[in-house]
Design a protein around this motif. Structure first.
Motif, short mmCIF file in Angstrom:
data_model
loop_
_atom_site.label_atom_id
_atom_site.label_comp_id
_atom_site.label_asym_id
_atom_site.label_seq_id
_atom_site.Cartn_x
_atom_site.Cartn_y
_atom_site.Cartn_z
N SER A 285 -4.57 -11.45 -1.57
CA SER A 285 -5.32 -12.30 -0.65
C SER A 285 -4.96 -13.78 -0.83
CB SER A 285 -6.82 -12.11 -0.86
OG SER A 285 -7.17 -12.43 -2.20
N ALA B 3 -2.80 -7.08 -6.55
CA ALA B 3 -4.27 -7.08 -6.45
C ALA B 3 -4.82 -8.37 -5.89
CB ALA B 3 -4.86 -6.82 -7.85
N ASP C 219 -10.95 -6.62 2.36
CA ASP C 219 -11.84 -5.61 1.77
C ASP C 219 -11.01 -4.59 1.01
OD1 ASP C 219 -13.85 -3.94 1.06
OD2 ASP C 219 -14.20 -3.12 3.06
N ARG C 220 -11.27 -4.44 -0.32
CA ARG C 220 -10.56 -3.48 -1.15
C ARG C 220 -11.49 -2.33 -1.50
NH1 ARG C 220 -6.22 -5.19 -4.04
NH2 ARG C 220 -6.04 -2.98 -4.53
N GLY D 145 0.80 -1.22 0.00
CA GLY D 145 0.00 0.00 0.00
C GLY D 145 0.83 1.26 0.00
N THR E 261 -7.36 -0.51 1.87
CA THR E 261 -7.44 -1.96 2.06
C THR E 261 -7.61 -2.25 3.54
OG1 THR E 261 -6.01 -2.31 0.15
CG2 THR E 261 -6.26 -4.14 1.69
N ASN F 190 -2.42 2.83 -2.24
CA ASN F 190 -2.85 2.40 -3.57
C ASN F 190 -2.03 1.18 -3.96
OD1 ASN F 190 -3.94 2.22 -6.11
ND2 ASN F 190 -2.71 3.89 -6.97
N TRP F 191 -2.60 0.01 -3.80
CA TRP F 191 -1.87 -1.23 -4.06
C TRP F 191 -1.65 -1.40 -5.56
CZ3 TRP F 191 -1.94 -5.83 -0.43
CH2 TRP F 191 -2.04 -5.40 0.90
#
Length: 824
Positions: free
Chosen positions: A789, A786, A807-808, A751, A812, A780-781
């Motif tokens: 997880s 993405a 949760d995105r 992030g 995050t 902002n990943w």
């Protein structure tokens, strides 16, 4: 009546004409010879019959004289009827040229028309020789005068030239105007490197300008060794003695070459001539120098040598002045840095590149020693290590070495007769060699050794002082799930003495905690002793029934017997862990700073009185009681944290409050050290002492940490204490700590990869059946993360936690739950 004198013989007019001491010609107006005497025929070798009636006078003249006869002689004779002493070159019968002087008279008839020309001719051979000699002498005098003027100007230039380079520039300009040389070069003897170095030359110099060893067989080196003037008149002569010079002459199409030693009397032995350099100049064609020219050449060499000798003395004096200034400035610059490593680095910074191309300091201190170097390239490390070992063992400097590092010097750093380490260096290109700078480098190493030894002793004494200081502070803080204590002590950066700042925390009863921060007046052993006595006195006088005010009153009586404790300041608080009530008092000390969950920091300004034993104002001591919420944090500190000479104390209180508020949600571990580092840094003039008390068990742990992996360890320590205080079993505690650490690390790595100022929020709750931890970031990943997880970190989290949500949304959020063992 005058009687005519008679000679003893009769003069024959015909004989007088034929054998007169001059030649006679009679010619017609067109120049045709009609009569000639025997004298003329004898001089020229002509037959009478070949001239009379067949040749004209002008036919006997050379090509140039024929033109002069037509353009000057004939017109003048026609206008003036006579001409006198006209110089011609007469071509004889055998082709010789006979210089003559001509006198002619034009005879006219009764009507005034030209009838005959009578000419007398004088042999001007000897006169022409005299004239040539006079002309040559005049030209020689003019050349000599020109050379003298040039030499005078060069001498004036040499007298005004303070350096060797300027002397060489003046000398190289002389051969052109003085002797008509086409080019010139000056080599100077470099005694340090035992070679001749080309230092100046004209643009058209054909002689090689590379460095020449003095033991070389080349012409320049030979002249420098012998001190003799060499004049090489031709390529053939050069081939016989100096083949390499012959090649140069052929390549550059040079004629005569002159190699002149620049000499001066030796300072040690005036009768010995010392060669300081060589002047080489050449001509485009072969040239023979006259004796007078050679005398001027030798005089030039002597004058230039004297100027070089004077310039070297000037250069030596200036170099010594520069070196003395460098040593003085280096000593001063080292003195302002008390620490050992900064001093060693400053020494290197001073040397490179002003003195050396590369330098290194190696000290035999500590288990691993100390190394500081700069510049490059460094010498061969194996050979350098070998030489350093030899110098440390012998204590003798090595100013030269064999091989490519011949100009690398290694000097011992000595203090009090002991070798501390070594100073290694390679002299900068174009500078004198290390062996030539022996005195300077030895002095530099001596000064550096003393300065580094003083820094080593300073650090040793400072370490002893700090060890003593910390030994006098409280050792282990009390441990209890109902509170946590974090402390920090930072000694003054430039002070070797023990300070008087101190802190302590101890249990008065199983349910009553005492925390205290104090400051004793002064520094040194007396202040440290007093600090220890005060700390012991407070522990002895603190009882469940006494309370802060009464304890301070007893301390007032204590300082009456311990004079050094007078005017000491103390901030003291007692916390009832059963009720979360705190009673505090300040004896001349700065007010505690309190922050409660959801509130802003505030200073506790009640229960204030004078310093211990001050006898100022009222004698009764005051105390104040407040109730603290779970999760409250109390900060006690000393004046070094906020007091500055450049600002008012009110501004210091404001800065501390803002900094403390900004760290309200930070983990308690590292909080005090972070405050000290932010407010005072590492370069401060006073001791700093902090104690932070976190009271009660928070129902919900909320922390916000910066995007710095170092913060994860502090968060783990804080989270561990919170879980233990809630009675969470060890297995669940380890699982939550591992999962939280992985989630925070992912947030920082993905992030905030490009934002070191990002904030990661952590919220932990103890639910009836589980422990829930939420880790949130606003970063902002990247696209590559993405599907994090499914990464290894999330797999590990899922292994140790019973429930995981990813949760995105805005940022995050990772929500994790672990079922409590008691609830299973």
């Amino acid at each position: 009546m005058t009687q005519d004198l008679k000679v003893p013989w009769e003069e024959d007019p015909g004989d007088l004409y034929e054998n007169a001491p001059c030649g006679y010609l009679t010619t017609l107006p067109d120049g045709t010879i009609v009569k000639v005497n025997a004298t003329f025929l004898t001089w020229t070798g002509y037959e009478r019959t070949s001239l009379v009636g067949h040749r004209r006078f002008r036919d006997l003249l050379g090509p140039g004289d024929k033109i002069y006869h037509e353009t000057h002689y004939a017109p003048l004779l026609s206008m003036q009827d006579e001409v006198h002493e006209v110089a011609f070159d007469l071509e004889c019968a055998d082709g010789r040229r006979l210089p003559i002087l001509v006198n002619s008279v034009l005879g006219r008839d009764q009507n005034g028309l030209p009838r005959v020309i009578r000419t007398t001719i004088f042999n001007a051979t000897e006169r022409r020789g005299y004239e040539k000699e006079l002309l040559a002498a005049r030209r020689a005098a003019e050349a000599s005068e020109r050379r003298v003027r040039v030499l005078q100007q060069i001498v004036a230039d040499l007298a005004a030239a303070p350096t060797e380079a300027e002397v060489a520039d003046a000398v190289v300009r002389a051969p052109g105007p003085a002797f008509g040389a086409s080019s010139a070069t000056v080599w100077l003897v470099d005694p340090d490197r035992d070679q001749l170095t080309a230092i100046a030359g004209t643009e058209s110099a054909g002689l090689t300008r590379d460095d020449i060893p003095r033991d070389s067989s080349r012409a320049i080196a030979e002249v420098a060794r012998r001190g003799d003037l060499h004049v090489i008149g031709s390529v053939e002569e050069a081939e016989e003695h100096f083949p390499e010079l012959a090649a140069t002459m052929l390549r550059s199409r040079r004629g005569t070459m002159v190699l002149l030693p620049l000499t001066s009397a030796s300072a040690d032995e005036p009768s010995v001539v010392e060669v300081l350099g060589v002047l080489g100049f050449d001509f485009t064609e072969q040239r023979e120098l006259s004796d007078s020219e050679l005398r001027v050449v030798r005089l030039l060499g002597h004058q230039a040598g004297q100027a070089l000798d004077r310039a070297r003395l000037y250069d030596d004096a200036r170099r010594r002045e520069i070196r003395a200034t460098f040593l003085a400035e280096t000593t001063r610059s080292l003195e302002v840095l008390p620490r050992l490593t900064p001093r060693a680095r400053r020494l290197i910074e001073r040397m490179v590149p002003e003195i050396a191309e590369w330098a290194s300091v190696r000290l035999q201190v500590g288990p691993a020693g100390l190394l500081a170097d700069a510049g490059g390239p460094a010498p061969d490390p194996e050979r350098l290590t070998e030489r350093i070992t030899e110098v440390v063992a012998s204590g003798e400097a090595q100013l030269t070495d064999k091989g490519p590092d011949s100009d690398c010097a290694v000097l011992p750093l000595v203090a009090n007769g002991k070798v501390l380490g070594t100073l290694s260096l390679r002299m900068a290109p174009g500078r004198r060699t290390a062996s030539a700078e022996t005195v300077f480098l030895t002095d530099l190493a001596d000064r550096a050794g003393l300065a580094l030894e003083n820094a080593r002793l300073y650090e040793q004494e400072r370490a002893i002082a700090r060890t003593l200081q910390r030994s006098l502070l409280a050792a282990d803080m009390p441990s209890d799930p109902r509170f946590a204590v974090e402390t920090h002590y930072q000694a003054a950066a430039h002070d070797l003495e023990v300070g008087g700042d101190w802190f302590d925390a101890f249990m008065i009863t199983p349910d009553k905690l005492a925390v205290v921060v104090g400051d004793v007046v002064g520094r040194g052993i007396d202040a440290a002793t007093t600090m220890g006595q005060l700390r012991s006195a407070i522990r002895a006088l603190a009882t469940a029934e006494a309370g802060p005010a009464r304890l301070l009153e007893r301390l007032d009586r204590f300082v009456e017997r311990v004079e050094s404790a007078r005017m000491a300041t103390v901030a003291y608080a007692e916390v009832d862990l059963a009720t979360n009530e705190m009673t505090y008092a300040c004896a001349g000390h700065l007010p505690p700073l309190l922050t409660e969950p959801g509130g802003s920091p505030r200073y506790l300004l009640d229960a204030r009185s004078g310093a211990l034993g001050s006898r100022a104002g009222r004698n009764a001591r005051l105390e104040h009681r407040i109730r603290l919420s779970a999760g409250s944090r109390l900060l006690l500190y000393t004046d070094g944290l906020i007091e500055r000479r450049t600002r008012r104390i009110d501004a210091g209180f404001e800065v501390l409050a803002r900094a403390y508020a900004g760290r309200r949600d930070a983990p308690l571990p590292g909080l005090t050290a972070g405050l000290a580092d932010f407010l005072v840094g590492r370069d401060h003039a006073d001791d700093v002492c902090l104690l932070c008390l976190s009271l009660g068990t928070e129902e919900k742990l909320e922390r916000a940490i910066g995007a710095d992996p170092v913060q994860i360890a502090l968060l783990r320590k804080d989270l561990r204490g919170w879980l233990v205080s809630h009675g969470i079993d060890d297995e669940s505690t380890q699982a939550v700590l591992l999962a939280c650490s992985e989630a925070v690390a992912n947030a920082i790595e993905h992030g905030y990869r490009d934002n070191p100022f990002g904030i990661v929020e952590v919220v932990a709750r103890v639910l009836p059946e589980s422990i829930e931890v939420c880790v949130r970031d606003q970063g902002n990943w990247p696209a590559t993360a993405a599907d994090v997880s499914r990464g290894r970190g999330m797999q590990l989290i899922r292994q140790v936690m019973d429930h995981v949500e990813f949760d995105r949304g805005e940022g995050t959020t990772v929500t994790m739950r672990r079922t409590r063992r008691e609830a299973r």
